[in-house]
Design a protein around this motif. Structure first.
Motif, PDB file in Angstrom:
ATOM      1  N   SER A 186     -30.055 -36.160 -38.740  1.00 16.16           N
ATOM      2  CA  SER A 186     -30.110 -36.767 -36.943  1.00 16.16           C
ATOM      3  C   SER A 186     -30.234 -36.696 -36.166  1.00 16.16           C
ATOM      4  O   SER A 186     -30.211 -37.282 -34.941  1.00 16.16           O
ATOM      5  N   TRP A 187     -29.517 -38.581 -36.753  1.00 20.84           N
ATOM      6  CA  TRP A 187     -29.008 -39.675 -35.678  1.00 20.84           C
ATOM      7  C   TRP A 187     -28.292 -38.625 -35.104  1.00 20.84           C
ATOM      8  O   TRP A 187     -27.973 -39.873 -33.544  1.00 20.84           O
ATOM      9  N   LEU A 188     -27.057 -37.942 -35.583  1.00 21.21           N
ATOM     10  CA  LEU A 188     -26.529 -37.301 -34.426  1.00 21.21           C
ATOM     11  C   LEU A 188     -26.389 -36.500 -33.940  1.00 21.21           C
ATOM     12  O   LEU A 188     -26.370 -35.895 -32.928  1.00 21.21           O
ATOM     13  N   ARG A 189     -27.390 -35.457 -34.731  1.00 24.25           N
ATOM     14  CA  ARG A 189     -28.390 -34.371 -33.762  1.00 24.25           C
ATOM     15  C   ARG A 189     -29.222 -34.451 -32.926  1.00 24.25           C
ATOM     16  O   ARG A 189     -29.252 -33.861 -31.794  1.00 24.25           O
ATOM     17  N   ASP A 190     -30.090 -35.656 -32.864  1.00 27.80           N
ATOM     18  CA  ASP A 190     -30.533 -35.776 -31.498  1.00 27.80           C
ATOM     19  C   ASP A 190     -29.748 -36.410 -30.478  1.00 27.80           C
ATOM     20  O   ASP A 190     -30.407 -36.312 -29.370  1.00 27.80           O
ATOM     21  N   ILE A 191     -28.645 -36.214 -30.346  1.00 29.24           N
ATOM     22  CA  ILE A 191     -27.912 -36.792 -29.168  1.00 29.24           C
ATOM     23  C   ILE A 191     -27.892 -36.001 -28.215  1.00 29.24           C
ATOM     24  O   ILE A 191     -27.920 -35.620 -27.381  1.00 29.24           O
ATOM     25  N   SER A 192     -27.538 -34.890 -28.696  1.00 28.21           N
ATOM     26  CA  SER A 192     -27.434 -33.538 -28.339  1.00 28.21           C
ATOM     27  C   SER A 192     -27.508 -32.356 -29.503  1.00 28.21           C
ATOM     28  O   SER A 192     -26.635 -31.659 -29.660  1.00 28.21           O
ATOM     29  N   PRO A 193     -29.220 -31.997 -29.262  1.00 24.06           N
ATOM     30  CA  PRO A 193     -29.437 -30.898 -30.232  1.00 24.06           C
ATOM     31  C   PRO A 193     -28.874 -29.546 -29.601  1.00 24.06           C
ATOM     32  O   PRO A 193     -28.586 -28.682 -30.476  1.00 24.06           O
ATOM     33  N   ASN A 194     -28.887 -29.403 -28.494  1.00 27.72           N
ATOM     34  CA  ASN A 194     -28.205 -27.164 -27.944  1.00 27.72           C
ATOM     35  C   ASN A 194     -26.885 -27.205 -28.305  1.00 27.72           C
ATOM     36  O   ASN A 194     -26.694 -26.719 -28.559  1.00 27.72           O
ATOM     37  N   SER A 195     -26.392 -28.677 -28.979  1.00 30.81           N
ATOM     38  CA  SER A 195     -24.922 -28.557 -29.122  1.00 30.81           C
ATOM     39  C   SER A 195     -25.008 -27.488 -30.429  1.00 30.81           C
ATOM     40  O   SER A 195     -23.690 -27.189 -31.407  1.00 30.81           O
ATOM     41  N   PHE A 196     -26.419 -27.611 -31.424  1.00 34.94           N
ATOM     42  CA  PHE A 196     -25.562 -26.852 -32.846  1.00 34.94           C
ATOM     43  C   PHE A 196     -26.383 -26.425 -32.919  1.00 34.94           C
ATOM     44  O   PHE A 196     -26.493 -26.023 -34.056  1.00 34.94           O
ATOM     45  N   THR A 197     -27.744 -25.982 -31.894  1.00 37.81           N
ATOM     46  CA  THR A 197     -29.147 -24.367 -32.268  1.00 37.81           C
ATOM     47  C   THR A 197     -27.985 -23.299 -31.335  1.00 37.81           C
ATOM     48  O   THR A 197     -27.942 -23.387 -30.332  1.00 37.81           O
ATOM     49  N   VAL A 242     -18.351 -33.776 -35.290  1.00 36.61           N
ATOM     50  CA  VAL A 242     -19.589 -34.521 -36.846  1.00 36.61           C
ATOM     51  C   VAL A 242     -18.774 -33.678 -37.619  1.00 36.61           C
ATOM     52  O   VAL A 242     -19.434 -33.704 -38.918  1.00 36.61           O
ATOM     53  N   TYR A 243     -18.176 -32.139 -38.648  1.00 33.64           N
ATOM     54  CA  TYR A 243     -17.445 -31.868 -39.043  1.00 33.64           C
ATOM     55  C   TYR A 243     -16.526 -32.528 -40.186  1.00 33.64           C
ATOM     56  O   TYR A 243     -16.514 -33.316 -41.244  1.00 33.64           O
ATOM     57  N   GLU A 244     -15.574 -33.467 -38.906  1.00 31.42           N
ATOM     58  CA  GLU A 244     -14.468 -34.430 -39.646  1.00 31.42           C
ATOM     59  C   GLU A 244     -15.610 -35.548 -39.310  1.00 31.42           C
ATOM     60  O   GLU A 244     -14.933 -36.389 -41.449  1.00 31.42           O
ATOM     61  N   GLN A 245     -16.710 -35.740 -39.092  1.00 33.29           N
ATOM     62  CA  GLN A 245     -17.552 -36.973 -40.171  1.00 33.29           C
ATOM     63  C   GLN A 245     -18.082 -37.015 -40.956  1.00 33.29           C
ATOM     64  O   GLN A 245     -18.186 -37.724 -42.141  1.00 33.29           O
ATOM     65  N   CYS A 246     -18.550 -35.414 -42.219  1.00 34.46           N
ATOM     66  CA  CYS A 246     -19.109 -35.584 -42.917  1.00 34.46           C
ATOM     67  C   CYS A 246     -17.989 -34.581 -43.875  1.00 34.46           C
ATOM     68  O   CYS A 246     -18.786 -33.780 -44.560  1.00 34.46           O
ATOM     69  N   SER A 247     -17.144 -34.463 -44.040  1.00 32.99           N
ATOM     70  CA  SER A 247     -16.552 -33.557 -44.467  1.00 32.99           C
ATOM     71  C   SER A 247     -14.681 -34.505 -44.835  1.00 32.99           C
ATOM     72  O   SER A 247     -14.655 -35.391 -44.209  1.00 32.99           O
ATOM     73  N   PRO A 248     -14.595 -33.991 -46.126  1.00 30.97           N
ATOM     74  CA  PRO A 248     -12.985 -35.019 -46.439  1.00 30.97           C
ATOM     75  C   PRO A 248     -11.683 -34.400 -45.652  1.00 30.97           C
ATOM     76  O   PRO A 248     -11.090 -33.648 -46.297  1.00 30.97           O
ATOM     77  N   VAL A 249     -11.530 -34.486 -44.030  1.00 32.63           N
ATOM     78  CA  VAL A 249     -10.640 -34.153 -43.390  1.00 32.63           C
ATOM     79  C   VAL A 249     -10.318 -34.913 -42.269  1.00 32.63           C
ATOM     80  O   VAL A 249     -10.814 -36.054 -41.977  1.00 32.63           O
ATOM     81  N   ILE A 260     -19.692 -37.649 -26.205  1.00 29.37           N
ATOM     82  CA  ILE A 260     -19.419 -37.341 -28.086  1.00 29.37           C
ATOM     83  C   ILE A 260     -19.427 -38.338 -28.747  1.00 29.37           C
ATOM     84  O   ILE A 260     -19.192 -38.047 -30.235  1.00 29.37           O
ATOM     85  N   CYS A 261     -18.605 -39.298 -28.038  1.00 30.58           N
ATOM     86  CA  CYS A 261     -18.151 -40.732 -28.906  1.00 30.58           C
ATOM     87  C   CYS A 261     -19.782 -41.169 -29.511  1.00 30.58           C
ATOM     88  O   CYS A 261     -19.420 -41.982 -29.900  1.00 30.58           O
ATOM     89  N   LYS A 262     -20.852 -40.760 -28.313  1.00 26.44           N
ATOM     90  CA  LYS A 262     -21.950 -41.799 -28.949  1.00 26.44           C
ATOM     91  C   LYS A 262     -22.109 -41.598 -30.844  1.00 26.44           C
ATOM     92  O   LYS A 262     -22.632 -41.052 -31.444  1.00 26.44           O
ATOM     93  N   ASP A 263     -22.229 -43.249 -31.357  1.00 35.50           N
ATOM     94  CA  ASP A 263     -22.142 -43.221 -32.834  1.00 35.50           C
ATOM     95  C   ASP A 263     -21.539 -42.163 -34.079  1.00 35.50           C
ATOM     96  O   ASP A 263     -22.648 -42.188 -34.811  1.00 35.50           O
ATOM     97  N   VAL A 264     -20.316 -42.338 -33.271  1.00 38.52           N
ATOM     98  CA  VAL A 264     -19.936 -41.752 -34.224  1.00 38.52           C
ATOM     99  C   VAL A 264     -18.532 -43.082 -34.664  1.00 38.52           C
ATOM    100  O   VAL A 264     -18.466 -43.600 -34.141  1.00 38.52           O
ATOM    101  N   THR A 265     -18.693 -42.913 -36.332  1.00 36.55           N
ATOM    102  CA  THR A 265     -17.897 -43.587 -36.732  1.00 36.55           C
ATOM    103  C   THR A 265     -16.720 -43.396 -36.581  1.00 36.55           C
ATOM    104  O   THR A 265     -15.780 -42.425 -36.856  1.00 36.55           O
ATOM    105  N   PHE A 266     -15.047 -44.513 -36.041  1.00 39.01           N
ATOM    106  CA  PHE A 266     -14.556 -44.433 -35.907  1.00 39.01           C
ATOM    107  C   PHE A 266     -12.888 -44.904 -37.070  1.00 39.01           C
ATOM    108  O   PHE A 266     -13.041 -46.168 -37.102  1.00 39.01           O
ATOM    109  N   LEU A 267     -12.681 -44.067 -38.070  1.00 40.81           N
ATOM    110  CA  LEU A 267     -12.205 -44.214 -39.037  1.00 40.81           C
ATOM    111  C   LEU A 267     -10.514 -44.605 -38.729  1.00 40.81           C
ATOM    112  O   LEU A 267      -9.666 -45.242 -38.798  1.00 40.81           O
TER     113      LEU A 267
END
Length: 415
Positions: free
Chosen positions: A34-45, A296-303, A349-356
């Motif tokens: 939700s902390w990523l979806r709520d920024i731009s719900p239309n980007s995932f629907t 989000v794929y990169e944030q939540c996946s081992p890539v 796009i960068c909002k609330d994204v963790t940069f590793l």
């Protein structure tokens, strides 16, 4: 048991390669946090078509369900693959379930319903990319609809496991077909080109160095953006200078015609013409959707976080409308939005994204070194003040010649 017009046969053992998914510590198809979806719900629907179980109940997608069923039956009956496809999916239903997180209980616990859903959606995708590969020039309204469907097929929550796509593709187009068709990744490349924000076309040959099988279509798109070789990275973000600030000290931006990887940036050091070469990118209403799902794929996946790093780099360069104008004038960016909207689009796009990781450290260090240089600053001011237009350069030259003539006149005048 009777399922969707066929009788269930004895289950075959799950193949060894499909057990790979069971060993994963994460489901590759999941509900966006939700902390990523709520920024731009239309980007995932999805806008037009639901794929898989996560958006099944959305009212605005219902009109496509009957069409998908019709497409599925037409495709399978024509090629006499109806029973084979249902049997294959049913034999792998547990592996398929392990790929999803967030399914409703009534879907997760109803294998018959899930099997029919997976076969129907997979056939829809295969028929769509097959027709896309064969289509030539088509009416503009169909091109708009085609791109809208393509966009829905790269939403992270709107996916089918890739091994299912491959299995049913093999049954329909390889085992039963007498017509030669491109391989699955080649046909999907045509789909992904519809939503590719970079001007350089995707090339399936660039995937030859990638040995692993993607988890889904989003994973395949991510593979297209991988460099194919090891990039040096660093885990901290360097100080940023915007496009305008760099331009003020003489740095120019040019399209990178010799891309080593699709998102490559290079800094060419030159006393007179320091240049950052960048991939040409188109910013439109689809850019944020594609980039955000990949991030989000990169944030939540081992890539690796290649796309996240690129978005961060663009966010630093294109922080304001003036920066956008500079990049547009330099032909490295084409915007179909207003400059304010474009800058906001990239920044959000960068909002609330963790940069590793950050993969542009070499470029940023060279740009910073040039920016901090005394001579670069003063030469940049000189060029901006006197040489930014041909008329100013001509006026300066004429003034210089006039000054020399005046000095010469005084020097050679007889006393």
């Amino acid at each position: 048991m009777f399922v969707s017009g066929i009788y269930e046969e004895e289950k075959e053992p799950i193949l060894k390669e499909d057990k790979l998914l069971k060993k994963l510590h994460f489901p590759p198809i999941f509900v966006i946090p939700s902390w990523l979806r709520d920024i731009s719900p239309n980007s995932f629907t999805p806008r037009v078509v639901s794929i898989g179980p996560l958006h099944r109940e959305h009212t605005h997608l219902k009109s496509m369900e009957k069409k998908k069923d019709k497409y599925m039956r037409k495709l399978l009956v024509e090629r006499d693959t109806y029973n084979d496809c249902f049997k294959t999916v049913r034999n792998k239903i547990e592996a398929i379930k392990s790929c999803y997180s967030g399914m409703k209980e009534e879907i997760y616990n109803n294998d018959d319903k899930l099997v029919e859903m997976i076969v129907t959606d997979t056939c829809f995708i295969l028929r769509f990319i097959y027709k896309l590969a064969k289509s030539g020039d088509i009416p503009s309204e169909k091109r708009i609809r085609r791109r809208s469907i393509a966009l829905d097929l790269v939403l992270l929550e709107n996916q089918i496991p890739f091994f299912v796509l491959q299995d049913i593709y093999d049954i329909i187009f390889k085992k039963k077909s007498t017509v030669t068709t491109p391989d699955l990744k080649t046909m999907l490349c045509g789909l992904l080109q519809q939503v590719n924000p970079f001007k350089k076309e995707l090339n399936v040959e660039n995937l030859s160095s990638v040995t692993s099988s993607p988890f889904h279509i989003v994973g395949l798109l991510h593979e297209f953006y991988q460099p194919g070789y090891k990039l040096s990275k660093i885990s901290y973000i360097p100080k940023a200078h915007t496009a305008v600030k760099l331009h003020e000290v003489g740095v120019r931006f040019k399209p990178n015609q010799m891309l080593k990887w699709p998102m490559a940036m290079e800094f060419e050091s030159s006393p007179l013409n320091p240049t950052i070469k960048m991939p040409e990118v188109v910013i439109d209403n689809h850019f944020e959707v594609v980039m955000r799902n990949l991030v989000v794929y990169e944030q939540c996946s081992p890539v690796e976080s290649y796309v996240t790093s690129y978005v961060k780099a663009m966010n630093m360069l294109a922080a304001t409308p003036k920066d956008i104008a500079t990049l547009v004038e330099s032909d490295v960016l084409t915007s179909h939005l207003g400059p304010n909207e474009t800058a906001s689009n990239i920044r959000n796009i960068c909002k609330d994204v963790t940069f590793l990781d950050f993969y542009y450290m070499d470029v940023w260090e060279k740009a910073k070194k040039h920016y901090d240089s005394y001579w670069s600053r003063n030469l940049g001011v000189l060029k901006r003040k006197y040489f930014d237009t041909p008329w100013k350069a001509i006026a300066l030259f004429v003034g210089f010649i006039g000054f020399i003539s005046l000095v010469a006149g005084f020097t050679f005048r007889k006393p």
